[in-house]
Structures are given as C-alpha cells and as structure tokens.
Design a protein around this motif. Structure first.
Motif, PDB file in Angstrom:
ATOM      1  N   GLU A 135     -46.832 -54.168 -54.314  1.00 40.23           N
ATOM      2  CA  GLU A 135     -45.647 -53.941 -53.495  1.00 40.23           C
ATOM      3  C   GLU A 135     -45.555 -52.445 -53.204  1.00 40.23           C
ATOM      4  N   PRO A 136     -44.804 -52.037 -52.181  1.00 39.68           N
ATOM      5  CA  PRO A 136     -44.616 -50.604 -51.934  1.00 39.68           C
ATOM      6  C   PRO A 136     -43.964 -49.938 -53.145  1.00 39.68           C
ATOM      7  N   LEU A 137     -44.370 -48.692 -53.382  1.00 43.31           N
ATOM      8  CA  LEU A 137     -43.842 -47.944 -54.528  1.00 43.31           C
ATOM      9  C   LEU A 137     -42.918 -46.844 -54.017  1.00 43.31           C
ATOM     10  N   THR A 138     -41.718 -46.799 -54.577  1.00 42.62           N
ATOM     11  CA  THR A 138     -40.756 -45.768 -54.171  1.00 42.62           C
ATOM     12  C   THR A 138     -40.708 -44.596 -55.143  1.00 42.62           C
ATOM     13  N   ALA A 139     -41.349 -44.759 -56.282  1.00 40.54           N
ATOM     14  CA  ALA A 139     -41.489 -43.660 -57.254  1.00 40.54           C
ATOM     15  C   ALA A 139     -42.817 -43.855 -57.961  1.00 40.54           C
ATOM     16  N   LEU A 140     -43.503 -42.754 -58.241  1.00 41.22           N
ATOM     17  CA  LEU A 140     -44.838 -42.866 -58.835  1.00 41.22           C
ATOM     18  C   LEU A 140     -45.219 -41.576 -59.544  1.00 41.22           C
ATOM     19  N   VAL A 141     -45.769 -41.718 -60.745  1.00 40.10           N
ATOM     20  CA  VAL A 141     -46.382 -40.603 -61.471  1.00 40.10           C
ATOM     21  C   VAL A 141     -47.723 -41.092 -61.996  1.00 40.10           C
ATOM     22  N   VAL A 142     -48.779 -40.390 -61.640  1.00 37.27           N
ATOM     23  CA  VAL A 142     -50.118 -40.702 -62.136  1.00 37.27           C
ATOM     24  C   VAL A 142     -50.557 -39.544 -63.014  1.00 37.27           C
ATOM     25  N   GLU A 143     -50.954 -39.867 -64.251  1.00 34.44           N
ATOM     26  CA  GLU A 143     -51.376 -38.813 -65.182  1.00 34.44           C
ATOM     27  C   GLU A 143     -52.781 -39.116 -65.685  1.00 34.44           C
ATOM     28  N   LEU A 144     -53.658 -38.133 -65.573  1.00 37.62           N
ATOM     29  CA  LEU A 144     -55.039 -38.223 -66.037  1.00 37.62           C
ATOM     30  C   LEU A 144     -55.239 -37.174 -67.126  1.00 37.62           C
ATOM     31  N   ARG A 145     -55.726 -37.626 -68.304  1.00 39.37           N
ATOM     32  CA  ARG A 145     -55.900 -36.709 -69.437  1.00 39.37           C
ATOM     33  C   ARG A 145     -57.380 -36.674 -69.837  1.00 39.37           C
ATOM     34  N   ILE A 146     -57.984 -35.493 -69.680  1.00 42.58           N
ATOM     35  CA  ILE A 146     -59.399 -35.290 -70.022  1.00 42.58           C
ATOM     36  C   ILE A 146     -59.468 -34.503 -71.324  1.00 42.58           C
ATOM     37  N   ALA A 147     -60.075 -35.097 -72.342  1.00 43.77           N
ATOM     38  CA  ALA A 147     -60.174 -34.414 -73.632  1.00 43.77           C
ATOM     39  C   ALA A 147     -60.969 -33.125 -73.481  1.00 43.77           C
ATOM     40  N   LEU A 148     -60.495 -32.079 -74.135  1.00 44.28           N
ATOM     41  CA  LEU A 148     -61.147 -30.765 -74.027  1.00 44.28           C
ATOM     42  C   LEU A 148     -62.364 -30.695 -74.934  1.00 44.28           C
ATOM     43  N   THR A 149     -63.384 -31.471 -74.562  1.00 39.99           N
ATOM     44  CA  THR A 149     -64.668 -31.341 -75.249  1.00 39.99           C
ATOM     45  C   THR A 149     -65.320 -30.023 -74.790  1.00 39.99           C
TER      46      THR A 149
END
Length: 234
Positions: A135-149
């Motif tokens: 469905e259409p999104l009226t609020a959105l937060v996308v978080e990507l976490r890359i481990a600090l290798t």
C-alpha cells in the motif's frame, strides 16, 4: 466418789476465775490473722483476675500496631511496584537496533529483504535493502547498519526513489556505519518495490556481513497502520 472428794472438786471449781483480758486478746489476734489472710487472698485473687485483662489489652494493642504496620508496608510495596504506564504503539523511526537472528521480513502490507550486491569486490561492497510496499506509505524510515569490520568506510549511497523526498544521514554509531533515510513530511512512497543501498570500502579480501542488519518502520494506507520489518544479510 466420797463426800470428801466432791467437796474438794467444788472448792477447786469455785476458786477458778477465768482471765477475760487474756481471752479477749487471744480472740483479737486470731481475728487479725484471719483478716490479714483474707486480704492477702483477695489481693492474690485480684492479681490473678487482672493478669488476663492486662495480657488481652497488650495483645490487642500489639495487634492494632501490627495491622497498622502491615497497612503501611502494603502501601509502600504498591508504590514501589506501581505498574508501568501503557506504552504507545510502535513509532516510525524509533531507534531500536535490529538483530539478524531475530528477523521479521513481513508485517501486513510491508515486506523487505537484505542482500550484498553481486557487483561487490575484494575492496568495496554495496548492501541493498529491498522494500516491498503493498500500500502507499505516508511515513517511512529505512535504516541500514554495517558492522565496522576492518577498513569499513562510507563511499556513498543511493535509492530508487527521488532523493528530494528523503532526509539522509550516514554516520558511525555504536560500532556500526549507519545509513538512515527518513521520508519527509507530506511525501509518500507508492506501492511497489523500492531499493535503498549503502556503499563502503573494506579491508582487502572477502568481507563477512553476518553482523550487518536493516530495519524499516512505516505507516501504510488510508488507515495509517504502523508496520515494521527487520533482518540481516545473506
């Protein structure tokens, strides 16, 4: 008995006079001893009768104090263990780090997948978060976490939606390189498949992405239903 013996006895009886004063004194002493003994017995009886009353009064007082103390303790315990106030529903963009082990890739109209782009190499990599909106999104937060290798360093990012629709941040937080895309107020994301990607250098050789994670929080549809998905990378 001879007349002579009778005469002697009569004379002896007539000659005897009782000592009235001595007899009265003896009677008074006996009466005094009797009264003293009676009074002593009365005091003992009174003491015996009073003791249960004293004990009962003491126990009653102790019981009252104990009950009061229990009431105070009960109130204090209730105050200390007062239940937490109701928590609000999941909010978009809450800072709760996901875990790869506890993946949830579908929630209502929201679905997602994490993968390392096949064009990554021995020096550089790209991690893709694929969002599937039913469905259409009226609020959105996308978080990507890359481990600090070893050697991990931000080299850029991109998304399939217009850059002007999002606020972007890329920074190191708690041992991770974190990319965060936040949909601006008044903007929407249509139903469909959308990709958000983070790019980074790393130490020479193959990099293990087992500790990398993503999380998506969104509000979907006219009912503005909240949804959240999260997971790791293959």
């Amino acid at each position: 008995m001879t007349d002579e013996l009778r005469g002697l006895l009569r004379e002896s009886a007539e000659a005897h006079q009782p000592d009235r004063a001595r007899m009265l004194a003896r009677v008074e002493r006996g009466t005094a001893r009797t009264g003293t003994a009676r009074r002593s017995r009365d005091r003992e009886r009174t003491r015996a009768l009073s003791w249960p009353r004293i004990v009962l009064a003491t126990l009653a007082t102790a019981g009252t104090l104990t009950a009061s103390a229990l009431m105070v303790v009960d109130v204090d315990v209730d105050a200390v263990h007062d239940p937490d106030p109701p928590r609000s529903p999941s909010a978009v963009g809450r800072a709760v780090p996901p875990t790869a082990a506890g993946s949830r890739t579908e929630d209502g109209p929201l679905g997602a997948d994490g993968s390392v782009d096949p064009h990554s190499n021995a020096y550089w990599a790209q991690s893709n978060v694929t969002l599937k909106a039913g469905e259409p999104l009226t609020a959105l937060v996308v978080e990507l976490r890359i481990a600090l290798t070893e050697g991990v360093k931000d080299t850029g990012n991109w998304r399939t939606r217009p850059a002007a629709d999002f606020d972007l941040s890329a920074r190191q937080e708690g041992g991770f390189l974190v990319y965060r895309w936040t949909l601006k107020p008044g903007r929407t994301v249509p139903a469909g498949v959308h990709v958000f990607a983070g790019q980074y250098d790393h130490a020479t050789g193959g990099r293990d992405a087992k500790d990398d994670t993503y999380r998506i929080d969104a509000t979907a549809g006219a009912a503005e239903r909240g949804a959240a998905v999260w997971g790791g990378f293959a």
